[in-house]
Design a protein around this motif. Structure first.
Motif, PDB file in Angstrom:
ATOM      1  N   GLY A  59       0.829  -1.195   0.000  1.00  0.00           N
ATOM      2  CA  GLY A  59       0.000   0.000   0.000  1.00  0.00           C
ATOM      3  C   GLY A  59       0.861   1.240   0.000  1.00  0.00           C
ATOM      4  N   LEU A  60       0.320   2.340  -0.498  1.00  0.00           N
ATOM      5  CA  LEU A  60       1.083   3.578  -0.646  1.00  0.00           C
ATOM      6  C   LEU A  60       0.536   4.632   0.321  1.00  0.00           C
ATOM      7  CD1 LEU A  60       3.347   4.936  -2.351  1.00  0.00           C
ATOM      8  CD2 LEU A  60       1.520   5.838  -3.814  1.00  0.00           C
ATOM      9  N   VAL A  61       1.439   5.195   1.123  1.00  0.00           N
ATOM     10  CA  VAL A  61       1.093   6.326   1.986  1.00  0.00           C
ATOM     11  C   VAL A  61       1.755   7.557   1.388  1.00  0.00           C
ATOM     12  CG1 VAL A  61       1.288   7.349   4.282  1.00  0.00           C
ATOM     13  CG2 VAL A  61       0.885   4.887   4.043  1.00  0.00           C
ATOM     14  N   ASN A  62       0.929   8.432   0.859  1.00  0.00           N
ATOM     15  CA  ASN A  62       1.489   9.627   0.206  1.00  0.00           C
ATOM     16  C   ASN A  62       2.132  10.574   1.220  1.00  0.00           C
ATOM     17  OD1 ASN A  62       0.907   9.025  -2.499  1.00  0.00           O
ATOM     18  ND2 ASN A  62      -1.229   9.661  -2.232  1.00  0.00           N
ATOM     19  N   SER A  63       1.450  10.820   2.353  1.00  0.00           N
ATOM     20  CA  SER A  63       2.009  11.739   3.348  1.00  0.00           C
ATOM     21  C   SER A  63       1.229  11.605   4.655  1.00  0.00           C
ATOM     22  CB  SER A  63       1.946  13.196   2.861  1.00  0.00           C
ATOM     23  OG  SER A  63       0.594  13.621   2.714  1.00  0.00           O
ATOM     24  N   ILE A  64       1.871  12.027   5.721  1.00  0.00           N
ATOM     25  CA  ILE A  64       1.227  12.157   7.038  1.00  0.00           C
ATOM     26  C   ILE A  64       1.593  13.549   7.560  1.00  0.00           C
ATOM     27  CG2 ILE A  64       1.076  11.304   9.403  1.00  0.00           C
ATOM     28  CD1 ILE A  64       1.776   8.557   8.404  1.00  0.00           C
ATOM     29  N   SER A  65       0.595  14.314   7.924  1.00  0.00           N
ATOM     30  CA  SER A  65       0.839  15.700   8.351  1.00  0.00           C
ATOM     31  C   SER A  65      -0.104  16.080   9.477  1.00  0.00           C
ATOM     32  CB  SER A  65       0.653  16.662   7.164  1.00  0.00           C
ATOM     33  OG  SER A  65      -0.690  16.585   6.679  1.00  0.00           O
ATOM     34  N   GLY A  66       0.144  17.248  10.060  1.00  0.00           N
ATOM     35  CA  GLY A  66      -0.740  17.769  11.104  1.00  0.00           C
ATOM     36  C   GLY A  66       0.027  18.192  12.339  1.00  0.00           C
ATOM     37  N   GLY A  67      -0.691  18.223  13.431  1.00  0.00           N
ATOM     38  CA  GLY A  67      -0.120  18.677  14.694  1.00  0.00           C
ATOM     39  C   GLY A  67      -1.048  19.680  15.337  1.00  0.00           C
ATOM     40  N   GLY A  68      -0.484  20.715  15.954  1.00  0.00           N
ATOM     41  CA  GLY A  68      -1.266  21.736  16.645  1.00  0.00           C
ATOM     42  C   GLY A  68      -0.351  22.551  17.531  1.00  0.00           C
ATOM     43  N   ALA A  69      -0.936  23.516  18.235  1.00  0.00           N
ATOM     44  CA  ALA A  69      -0.127  24.412  19.065  1.00  0.00           C
ATOM     45  C   ALA A  69       0.689  23.645  20.096  1.00  0.00           C
ATOM     46  CB  ALA A  69      -1.032  25.437  19.746  1.00  0.00           C
ATOM     47  N   ALA A  70       0.113  22.559  20.666  1.00  0.00           N
ATOM     48  CA  ALA A  70       0.818  21.807  21.699  1.00  0.00           C
ATOM     49  C   ALA A  70       1.237  20.422  21.227  1.00  0.00           C
ATOM     50  CB  ALA A  70      -0.057  21.688  22.947  1.00  0.00           C
ATOM     51  N   PHE A  71       1.001  20.115  19.932  1.00  0.00           N
ATOM     52  CA  PHE A  71       1.306  18.792  19.407  1.00  0.00           C
ATOM     53  C   PHE A  71       2.358  18.888  18.304  1.00  0.00           C
ATOM     54  CE2 PHE A  71      -3.075  18.665  20.907  1.00  0.00           C
ATOM     55  CZ  PHE A  71      -3.069  17.544  21.737  1.00  0.00           C
ATOM     56  N   GLY A  97      -5.758  19.346  18.220  1.00  0.00           N
ATOM     57  CA  GLY A  97      -4.996  19.353  16.979  1.00  0.00           C
ATOM     58  C   GLY A  97      -5.574  18.281  16.052  1.00  0.00           C
ATOM     59  N   SER A  98      -4.819  17.925  15.035  1.00  0.00           N
ATOM     60  CA  SER A  98      -5.302  16.909  14.103  1.00  0.00           C
ATOM     61  C   SER A  98      -4.128  16.259  13.383  1.00  0.00           C
ATOM     62  CB  SER A  98      -6.261  17.524  13.074  1.00  0.00           C
ATOM     63  OG  SER A  98      -5.594  18.484  12.268  1.00  0.00           O
ATOM     64  N   VAL A  99      -4.384  15.063  12.844  1.00  0.00           N
ATOM     65  CA  VAL A  99      -3.416  14.340  12.018  1.00  0.00           C
ATOM     66  C   VAL A  99      -4.138  13.872  10.758  1.00  0.00           C
ATOM     67  CG1 VAL A  99      -1.922  12.321  11.822  1.00  0.00           C
ATOM     68  CG2 VAL A  99      -2.069  13.545  13.980  1.00  0.00           C
ATOM     69  N   ARG A 100      -3.510  14.081   9.627  1.00  0.00           N
ATOM     70  CA  ARG A 100      -4.088  13.651   8.333  1.00  0.00           C
ATOM     71  C   ARG A 100      -3.149  12.654   7.676  1.00  0.00           C
ATOM     72  NH1 ARG A 100      -7.087  16.760   3.659  1.00  0.00           N
ATOM     73  NH2 ARG A 100      -6.410  15.568   1.839  1.00  0.00           N
ATOM     74  N   VAL A 101      -3.740  11.531   7.249  1.00  0.00           N
ATOM     75  CA  VAL A 101      -2.981  10.502   6.534  1.00  0.00           C
ATOM     76  C   VAL A 101      -3.536  10.433   5.112  1.00  0.00           C
ATOM     77  CG1 VAL A 101      -2.312   8.077   6.467  1.00  0.00           C
ATOM     78  CG2 VAL A 101      -2.659   9.221   8.681  1.00  0.00           C
ATOM     79  N   ASP A 102      -2.711  10.776   4.134  1.00  0.00           N
ATOM     80  CA  ASP A 102      -3.096  10.721   2.717  1.00  0.00           C
ATOM     81  C   ASP A 102      -2.619   9.402   2.119  1.00  0.00           C
ATOM     82  OD1 ASP A 102      -4.372  13.278   2.409  1.00  0.00           O
ATOM     83  OD2 ASP A 102      -2.379  14.197   2.566  1.00  0.00           O
ATOM     84  N   THR A 147      -7.337   7.851  -1.019  1.00  0.00           N
ATOM     85  CA  THR A 147      -8.219   8.506  -0.059  1.00  0.00           C
ATOM     86  C   THR A 147      -7.372   9.130   1.036  1.00  0.00           C
ATOM     87  OG1 THR A 147     -10.165   8.209   1.352  1.00  0.00           O
ATOM     88  CG2 THR A 147      -8.500   6.473   1.435  1.00  0.00           C
ATOM     89  N   SER A 148      -8.019   9.765   1.962  1.00  0.00           N
ATOM     90  CA  SER A 148      -7.326  10.333   3.116  1.00  0.00           C
ATOM     91  C   SER A 148      -8.202  10.158   4.352  1.00  0.00           C
ATOM     92  CB  SER A 148      -6.996  11.813   2.900  1.00  0.00           C
ATOM     93  OG  SER A 148      -8.175  12.580   2.803  1.00  0.00           O
ATOM     94  N   VAL A 149      -7.572  10.064   5.497  1.00  0.00           N
ATOM     95  CA  VAL A 149      -8.287   9.960   6.771  1.00  0.00           C
ATOM     96  C   VAL A 149      -7.716  11.004   7.724  1.00  0.00           C
ATOM     97  CG1 VAL A 149      -8.957   7.541   6.568  1.00  0.00           C
ATOM     98  CG2 VAL A 149      -6.715   8.141   7.509  1.00  0.00           C
ATOM     99  N   THR A 150      -8.572  11.541   8.577  1.00  0.00           N
ATOM    100  CA  THR A 150      -8.165  12.580   9.523  1.00  0.00           C
ATOM    101  C   THR A 150      -8.606  12.183  10.923  1.00  0.00           C
ATOM    102  OG1 THR A 150      -8.356  14.302   7.839  1.00  0.00           O
ATOM    103  CG2 THR A 150      -8.346  15.018  10.131  1.00  0.00           C
ATOM    104  N   PHE A 151      -7.720  12.375  11.876  1.00  0.00           N
ATOM    105  CA  PHE A 151      -8.009  12.093  13.278  1.00  0.00           C
ATOM    106  C   PHE A 151      -7.801  13.373  14.098  1.00  0.00           C
ATOM    107  CE2 PHE A 151      -6.137   8.370  11.255  1.00  0.00           C
ATOM    108  CZ  PHE A 151      -7.130   7.422  11.450  1.00  0.00           C
ATOM    109  N   ASN A 152      -8.659  13.558  15.073  1.00  0.00           N
ATOM    110  CA  ASN A 152      -8.512  14.691  15.991  1.00  0.00           C
ATOM    111  C   ASN A 152      -7.533  14.331  17.107  1.00  0.00           C
ATOM    112  OD1 ASN A 152     -10.577  16.244  14.655  1.00  0.00           O
ATOM    113  ND2 ASN A 152     -12.081  14.907  15.639  1.00  0.00           N
ATOM    114  N   LEU A 153      -6.801  15.337  17.582  1.00  0.00           N
ATOM    115  CA  LEU A 153      -5.900  15.180  18.731  1.00  0.00           C
ATOM    116  C   LEU A 153      -6.443  15.986  19.900  1.00  0.00           C
ATOM    117  CD1 LEU A 153      -2.411  15.639  17.002  1.00  0.00           C
ATOM    118  CD2 LEU A 153      -3.577  13.487  17.565  1.00  0.00           C
ATOM    119  N   GLN A 154      -6.328  15.430  21.081  1.00  0.00           N
ATOM    120  CA  GLN A 154      -6.784  16.148  22.270  1.00  0.00           C
ATOM    121  C   GLN A 154      -5.896  15.783  23.454  1.00  0.00           C
ATOM    122  OE1 GLN A 154     -11.082  16.753  23.199  1.00  0.00           O
ATOM    123  NE2 GLN A 154     -10.629  15.622  25.072  1.00  0.00           N
ATOM    124  N   GLY A 155      -5.598  16.784  24.267  1.00  0.00           N
ATOM    125  CA  GLY A 155      -4.817  16.566  25.481  1.00  0.00           C
ATOM    126  C   GLY A 155      -5.190  17.586  26.530  1.00  0.00           C
TER     127      GLY A 155
END
Length: 275
Positions: free
Chosen positions: A29-41, A75-80, A84-92
């Motif tokens: 399988g091919l993962v084009n990119s993984i990106s994201g983060g946030g002010a504290a992530f 924050g958030s993380v996006r996996v392309d 397709t792409s999937v997005t997950f929320n980050l919380q702490g």
């Protein structure tokens, strides 16, 4: 769309979690990119663009949570992927002590901030005035105070709690700062409570006497134990001059006596104010 919750973390500390992308299919399988983060992530270990993940294998990305204040961070993380792409929320959420400070005087209570200047009531020289500083833990974890000190001539502490001091959330303590000026004028100092510093200032009140005598229209200053000079005077004649005492201070004073002494009777006083 799900939320990835990081462990509860102390302020200025870090915690980590790992996002695992597993290929459970039967081909690469091919993962084009993984990106994201946030002010504290922050993300680390992010793979290169267009990374291939073989069947039964996975790739991992570390998510670091580093809160700098008490809050709930997001924050958030996006996996392309290849199609397709999937997005997950980050919380702490963070924990830690937060100290609030108040100046307590006869006129009331006022909030003060770390680094702010605190003015003490004016005091006569060799007398004193005071102010209380109350500090409270408004955070959600125990806070530890290891130092309470004051610096500056004329400033002292009293009613200081025993150290080290642990304040649970909502608990408070008070210290009294006393100002005892030793001279007239403005005095400055510094108060330290834990990691917080406050500038202190106060005015010493008192008389400051200056002495002079008049020769014609000229005023000639004279110091304590100094000399007052008359121009030469013929025998049998007299001359006079005015002696001036000026209070340049900030408080009144009084004289017990004004007199002349010596081995000669050639000098005398007139128009002396009542002592």
């Amino acid at each position: 769309g799900a939320t990835l919750s990081l462990p509860q973390t102390a302020v200025n500390a870090t915690s980590t979690g790992t996002l695992v992308v597993t290929n459970r299919g039967s081909g690469p399988g091919l993962v084009n990119s993984i990106s994201g983060g946030g002010a504290a992530f922050q993300l680390s270990g992010v793979p290169l663009p267009q990374t291939t993940v073989d069947a039964g294998k996975d790739l991992r990305v570390t998510i670091t949570y580093s809160p700098t204040q008490i809050e709930t961070s997001t924050g958030s993380v996006r996996v392309d992927l290849f199609n397709t792409s999937v997005t997950f929320n980050l919380q702490g959420s963070s924990t830690g002590p937060v100290f609030a400070y108040e100046a307590v005087t006869d006129s009331g209570v006022s909030a003060i901030l770390a680094g702010q200047a605190i003015g003490l009531p004016d005091a006569l020289v060799n007398e004193k005035s005071s102010i209380s500083v109350r500090f409270r833990n408004t955070g959600n974890a125990d806070g530890r105070i290891t130092v309470i000190s004051v610096a500056g001539t004329g400033f002292t502490l009293s009613d200081s709690p025993f150290l080290p001091l642990t304040l649970t959330p909502g608990a408070s303590a008070t210290v009294t700062v006393t100002f005892s000026p030793t001279q007239v004028g403005r005095a400055s100092g510094r108060l330290r409570i834990g990691d917080a510093n406050f500038e202190l200032f106060g005015n010493g009140l008192g008389p400051v006497l200056a002495y002079a005598y008049m020769v014609g229209t000229s005023s000639i200053p004279v110091q304590n134990n100094g000399s007052v000079f008359f121009s030469p005077v013929a025998v049998g004649r007299s001359a006079s001059l005015q002696f001036l005492v000026t209070n340049n201070g900030t408080a009144p004073t009084s004289f017990g006596s004004i007199s002349i002494s010596g081995t000669t009777t050639a000098f005398s006083l007139s128009d002396a104010p009542a002592a």
